[in-house]
Scaffold this active site. Structure first.
Site, PDB file in Angstrom:
ATOM      1  N   GLN A   1      33.020  43.874  31.238  1.00 50.64           N
ATOM      2  CA  GLN A   1      33.315  43.029  30.073  1.00 50.64           C
ATOM      3  C   GLN A   1      32.755  41.632  30.348  1.00 50.64           C
ATOM      4  O   GLN A   1      33.145  41.007  31.352  1.00 50.64           O
ATOM      5  CB  GLN A   1      34.829  42.960  29.868  1.00 50.64           C
ATOM      6  CG  GLN A   1      35.258  42.188  28.653  1.00 50.64           C
ATOM      7  CD  GLN A   1      36.759  41.916  28.646  1.00 50.64           C
ATOM      8  OE1 GLN A   1      37.374  41.877  29.710  1.00 50.64           O
ATOM      9  NE2 GLN A   1      37.341  41.740  27.496  1.00 50.64           N
TER      10      GLN A   1
ATOM     11  N   SER B   1      34.205  35.951  29.355  1.00 50.33           N
ATOM     12  CA  SER B   1      34.542  34.613  29.853  1.00 50.33           C
ATOM     13  C   SER B   1      33.315  33.844  30.320  1.00 50.33           C
ATOM     14  O   SER B   1      32.348  34.424  30.807  1.00 50.33           O
ATOM     15  CB  SER B   1      35.518  34.717  31.014  1.00 50.33           C
ATOM     16  OG  SER B   1      36.666  35.409  30.621  1.00 50.33           O
TER      17      SER B   1
ATOM     18  N   SER C   1      34.773  41.611  35.754  1.00 48.60           N
ATOM     19  CA  SER C   1      35.315  42.580  36.722  1.00 48.60           C
ATOM     20  C   SER C   1      34.361  43.750  36.890  1.00 48.60           C
ATOM     21  O   SER C   1      33.868  44.303  35.898  1.00 48.60           O
ATOM     22  CB  SER C   1      36.661  43.134  36.240  1.00 48.60           C
ATOM     23  OG  SER C   1      37.607  42.111  36.181  1.00 48.60           O
TER      24      SER C   1
ATOM     25  N   GLU D   1      43.483  45.715  24.913  1.00 50.37           N
ATOM     26  CA  GLU D   1      43.536  45.270  26.297  1.00 50.37           C
ATOM     27  C   GLU D   1      44.961  44.905  26.701  1.00 50.37           C
ATOM     28  O   GLU D   1      45.420  45.247  27.767  1.00 50.37           O
ATOM     29  CB  GLU D   1      42.596  44.073  26.497  1.00 50.37           C
ATOM     30  CG  GLU D   1      42.530  43.640  27.951  1.00 50.37           C
ATOM     31  CD  GLU D   1      41.447  42.629  28.240  1.00 50.37           C
ATOM     32  OE1 GLU D   1      41.040  41.908  27.310  1.00 50.37           O
ATOM     33  OE2 GLU D   1      41.026  42.540  29.405  1.00 50.37           O
TER      34      GLU D   1
ATOM     35  N   ASN E   1      49.346  34.560  30.636  1.00 51.45           N
ATOM     36  CA  ASN E   1      50.689  34.741  30.072  1.00 51.45           C
ATOM     37  C   ASN E   1      51.169  33.502  29.313  1.00 51.45           C
ATOM     38  O   ASN E   1      51.988  33.621  28.399  1.00 51.45           O
ATOM     39  CB  ASN E   1      51.674  35.135  31.176  1.00 51.45           C
ATOM     40  CG  ASN E   1      51.502  36.600  31.546  1.00 51.45           C
ATOM     41  OD1 ASN E   1      50.556  37.253  31.102  1.00 51.45           O
ATOM     42  ND2 ASN E   1      52.403  37.127  32.359  1.00 51.45           N
ATOM     43  N   GLU E   2      50.646  32.325  29.697  1.00 47.47           N
ATOM     44  CA  GLU E   2      51.030  31.124  28.918  1.00 47.47           C
ATOM     45  C   GLU E   2      50.551  31.289  27.471  1.00 47.47           C
ATOM     46  O   GLU E   2      51.281  31.015  26.513  1.00 47.47           O
ATOM     47  CB  GLU E   2      50.397  29.847  29.519  1.00 47.47           C
ATOM     48  CG  GLU E   2      50.984  29.415  30.851  1.00 47.47           C
ATOM     49  CD  GLU E   2      50.419  30.176  32.044  1.00 47.47           C
ATOM     50  OE1 GLU E   2      49.498  31.009  31.854  1.00 47.47           O
ATOM     51  OE2 GLU E   2      50.895  29.960  33.172  1.00 47.47           O
TER      52      GLU E   2
HETATM   53  C1  LIG Z   1      41.391  39.546  37.992  1.00 45.10           C
HETATM   54  C2  LIG Z   1      40.681  38.974  36.812  1.00 45.10           C
HETATM   55  C3  LIG Z   1      39.789  39.768  36.138  1.00 45.10           C
HETATM   56  C4  LIG Z   1      39.099  39.268  35.053  1.00 45.10           C
HETATM   57  N1  LIG Z   1      38.173  40.082  34.464  1.00 45.10           N
HETATM   58  C5  LIG Z   1      37.437  39.602  33.434  1.00 45.10           C
HETATM   59  C6  LIG Z   1      36.420  40.413  32.859  1.00 45.10           C
HETATM   60  O1  LIG Z   1      36.200  41.556  33.260  1.00 45.10           O
HETATM   61  N2  LIG Z   1      35.664  39.884  31.878  1.00 45.10           N
HETATM   62  C7  LIG Z   1      35.861  38.630  31.403  1.00 45.10           C
HETATM   63  O2  LIG Z   1      35.156  38.228  30.486  1.00 45.10           O
HETATM   64  N3  LIG Z   1      36.824  37.811  31.938  1.00 45.10           N
HETATM   65  C8  LIG Z   1      37.602  38.280  32.949  1.00 45.10           C
HETATM   66  N4  LIG Z   1      38.572  37.465  33.517  1.00 45.10           N
HETATM   67  C9  LIG Z   1      38.718  36.079  33.059  1.00 45.10           C
HETATM   68  C10 LIG Z   1      40.039  35.842  32.327  1.00 45.10           C
HETATM   69  O3  LIG Z   1      39.988  36.396  31.046  1.00 45.10           O
HETATM   70  C11 LIG Z   1      40.258  34.316  32.305  1.00 45.10           C
HETATM   71  O4  LIG Z   1      40.488  33.923  33.640  1.00 45.10           O
HETATM   72  C12 LIG Z   1      41.455  33.919  31.446  1.00 45.10           C
HETATM   73  O5  LIG Z   1      41.193  34.149  30.093  1.00 45.10           O
HETATM   74  C13 LIG Z   1      41.826  32.443  31.658  1.00 45.10           C
HETATM   75  O6  LIG Z   1      40.718  31.614  31.457  1.00 45.10           O
HETATM   76  P1  LIG Z   1      40.308  30.503  32.551  1.00 45.10           P
HETATM   77  O7  LIG Z   1      40.221  31.203  33.891  1.00 45.10           O
HETATM   78  O8  LIG Z   1      39.090  29.826  32.033  1.00 45.10           O
HETATM   79  O9  LIG Z   1      41.529  29.528  32.644  1.00 45.10           O
HETATM   80  P2  LIG Z   1      41.869  28.314  31.651  1.00 45.10           P
HETATM   81  O10 LIG Z   1      41.683  28.747  30.253  1.00 45.10           O
HETATM   82  O11 LIG Z   1      41.108  27.114  32.127  1.00 45.10           O
HETATM   83  O12 LIG Z   1      43.411  28.124  31.927  1.00 45.10           O
HETATM   84  C14 LIG Z   1      43.934  27.470  33.077  1.00 45.10           C
HETATM   85  C15 LIG Z   1      45.455  27.389  32.931  1.00 45.10           C
HETATM   86  O13 LIG Z   1      45.791  26.602  31.791  1.00 45.10           O
HETATM   87  C16 LIG Z   1      46.616  27.347  30.900  1.00 45.10           C
HETATM   88  N5  LIG Z   1      46.258  27.041  29.509  1.00 45.10           N
HETATM   89  C17 LIG Z   1      45.003  26.925  28.987  1.00 45.10           C
HETATM   90  N6  LIG Z   1      45.076  26.668  27.668  1.00 45.10           N
HETATM   91  C18 LIG Z   1      46.411  26.632  27.343  1.00 45.10           C
HETATM   92  C19 LIG Z   1      47.139  26.424  26.134  1.00 45.10           C
HETATM   93  N7  LIG Z   1      46.517  26.206  24.976  1.00 45.10           N
HETATM   94  N8  LIG Z   1      48.500  26.461  26.179  1.00 45.10           N
HETATM   95  C20 LIG Z   1      49.161  26.706  27.347  1.00 45.10           C
HETATM   96  N9  LIG Z   1      48.519  26.902  28.537  1.00 45.10           N
HETATM   97  C21 LIG Z   1      47.169  26.868  28.528  1.00 45.10           C
HETATM   98  C22 LIG Z   1      46.294  28.794  31.179  1.00 45.10           C
HETATM   99  O14 LIG Z   1      47.340  29.653  30.768  1.00 45.10           O
HETATM  100  C23 LIG Z   1      46.101  28.756  32.692  1.00 45.10           C
HETATM  101  O15 LIG Z   1      47.331  28.855  33.356  1.00 45.10           O
HETATM  102  C24 LIG Z   1      39.299  37.942  34.611  1.00 45.10           C
HETATM  103  C25 LIG Z   1      40.207  37.132  35.300  1.00 45.10           C
HETATM  104  C26 LIG Z   1      40.897  37.629  36.381  1.00 45.10           C
HETATM  105  C27 LIG Z   1      41.856  36.719  37.092  1.00 45.10           C
END
Ligand SMILES: Cc1cc2nc3c(=O)[nH]c(=O)nc-3n(C[C@H](O)[C@H](O)[C@H](O)COP(=O)(O)OP(=O)(O)OC[C@H]3O[C@@H](n4cnc5c(N)ncnc54)[C@H](O)[C@@H]3O)c2cc1C
Length: 381
Positions: A125, A128, A160, A244, A362-363
């Protein structure tokens, strides 16, 4: 709600149980986050597919058995209870396939689903980006129109299994002039070995390359690999997220089996004089059963035609926090060696740590629950 199984369901359970008893490898294959383990898991998918157990809920023409949600849940219970390997084809089977069923063309389904069912094509996928995780609509990777298709450029991350996978699906900005960030996005599929793609593996906490960054430099994608209409990518992607977060990604069978293993671990390692740990084991059993019942309710609603909707966020928060608590309990039971050994509990623990993040943090899920299910006012963003 009637929770008893019908004769058809019981017959299906018996058939699955017998096959799994005869075929599940006695020794678990190596971690699927290694090249060797990935190949072994791919071979397992082919074995499942040869007996039409790899995608039981799909129509027969694509390699499935056309069973309903209730029998899918039964199969999952048997699958995990038999100690069968994790599913390396999960991104394709549980995310891309439902998207193709809802939005793909007949040609796309006929071309893409059969090799997905056998594990011949494993999907990643690619949603991100470094600055577009929770705020996915701000993504900047582009799809630019060219003769007969599109040219993709930009950087995707946290993909992933992309270190070993064959193809990927993702959303790209095709109309930078669109009036809102989530308009003007297009959903496309591409080859991870195509010219212009550089896959750079990212190590997990234990060093295994569980993810990759994808550097894309004018990667050609023919029109036949666009899903839905150009510009409609957001709407299509949102239908994927329901799958998902909802019950497809984490079936209760997996947790019922894990809670069972935890009880066995307690019996062999537990200290009867430690009531706190014993209670956590009991909580894991209650949690698995509660999730099973909750899921039965969700399955009944879906079968009656209700959309999965925001309820899938409830599922996601529950299973991710449950999985983490269960693995923490197991590691506390095992003591310091538990974390050092490269066994199933340690591997499961590392994976469970990420549950509250992937598939939408989860947030963000709690925001969705608060606003869309409870009708609370929007928070400050
Ligand atoms: C094990 C794993 C597998 C993954 N696999 C894939 C994959 O296969 N393909 C893919 O495309 N992506 C994948 N991801 C990416 C995943 O979807 C993102 O990590 C996730 O959506 C969070 O985005 P970010 O890491 O940019 O964090 P951010 O968006 O920068 O968030 C950082 C923190 O801020 C909080 N936050 C941000 N905005 C808000 C808000 N508006 N209100 C409250 N809290 C907020 C978040 O909850 C988090 O705790 C994977 C991630 C992990 C950890």
């Amino acid at each position: 709600m009637d929770l008893s199984y019908t004769r058809t369901e019981e017959a299906f359970r018996a058939e699955a149980r017998e096959w799994l008893r005869d075929h599940v490898p006695a020794e678990p294959p190596p971690s699927l986050e290694t090249a060797e383990g990935f190949a072994a898991h791919r071979a397992w998918e082919a074995e499942l597919a040869a007996a039409r157990w790899s995608v039981v809920s799909w129509p027969e023409e694509y390699g499935g058995r056309g069973v309903d949600l209730a029998r899918w849940l039964v199969f999952e219970e048997e699958y995990w209870a038999a100690g069968a390997p994790g599913r390396v084809s999960q991104n394709g089977v549980q995310l891309l396939a439902p998207t193709l069923f809802d939005h793909g063309t007949a040609e796309q389904r006929a071309r893409i689903l059969p090799p997905m069912a056998t594990g011949e094509t494993i999907w990643a996928q690619a949603w991100s980006e470094p600055e577009a995780g929770s705020d996915l609509a701000s993504l900047t990777s582009r799809a630019v129109r060219t003769d007969g298709g599109w040219l993709l450029s930009g950087l995707k991350t946290w993909s992933s299994r992309a270190a070993f996978a064959d193809r990927a699906f993702g959303i790209f900005r095709s109309d930078p002039e669109a009036d809102r960030p989530h308009r003007g996005l297009t959903y496309l599929m591409f080859d991870l070995r195509a010219r212009g793609v550089t896959v750079r593996p990212i190590g997990r906490l234990d060093g295994k390359p569980a993810f990759a960054e994808l550097f894309l430099d004018e990667v050609f994608v023919p029109d036949e690999d666009v899903i839905g209409e150009p510009g409609q990518g957001w709407r299509i992607a949102m239908s994927t997220t329901g799958n998902e977060r909802g019950l497809m990604l984490r079936s209760p069978g997996r947790f019922l089996a894990a809670a069972d293993r935890l009880v066995r671990l307690w019996r062999s390692e537990g200290d009867p004089g430690d009531p706190a740990l014993r209670e956590r084991v009991a909580d894991a059993v209650i949690g698995a059963r509660a999730y099973q019942l909750f899921t039965a309710g969700a399955a009944a609603r879906l079968a009656a035609g209700a959309p999965s909707g925001a309820e899938s966020s409830l599922n996601k928060v529950f299973w991710s926090e449950y999985d983490l608590a269960l693995h923490e309990t197991a590691l506390d039971l095992l003591g310091p060696e538990g974390e050092l050994a490269d066994g199933a509990w340690a591997e499961g623990y590392v994976f469970s740590l990420a549950g509250p993040l992937y598939a939408g943090t989860n947030e963000i899920q709690r925001d969705i629950i608060a606003e869309r299910l409870l009708g609370l006012p929007k928070g400050r963003r």
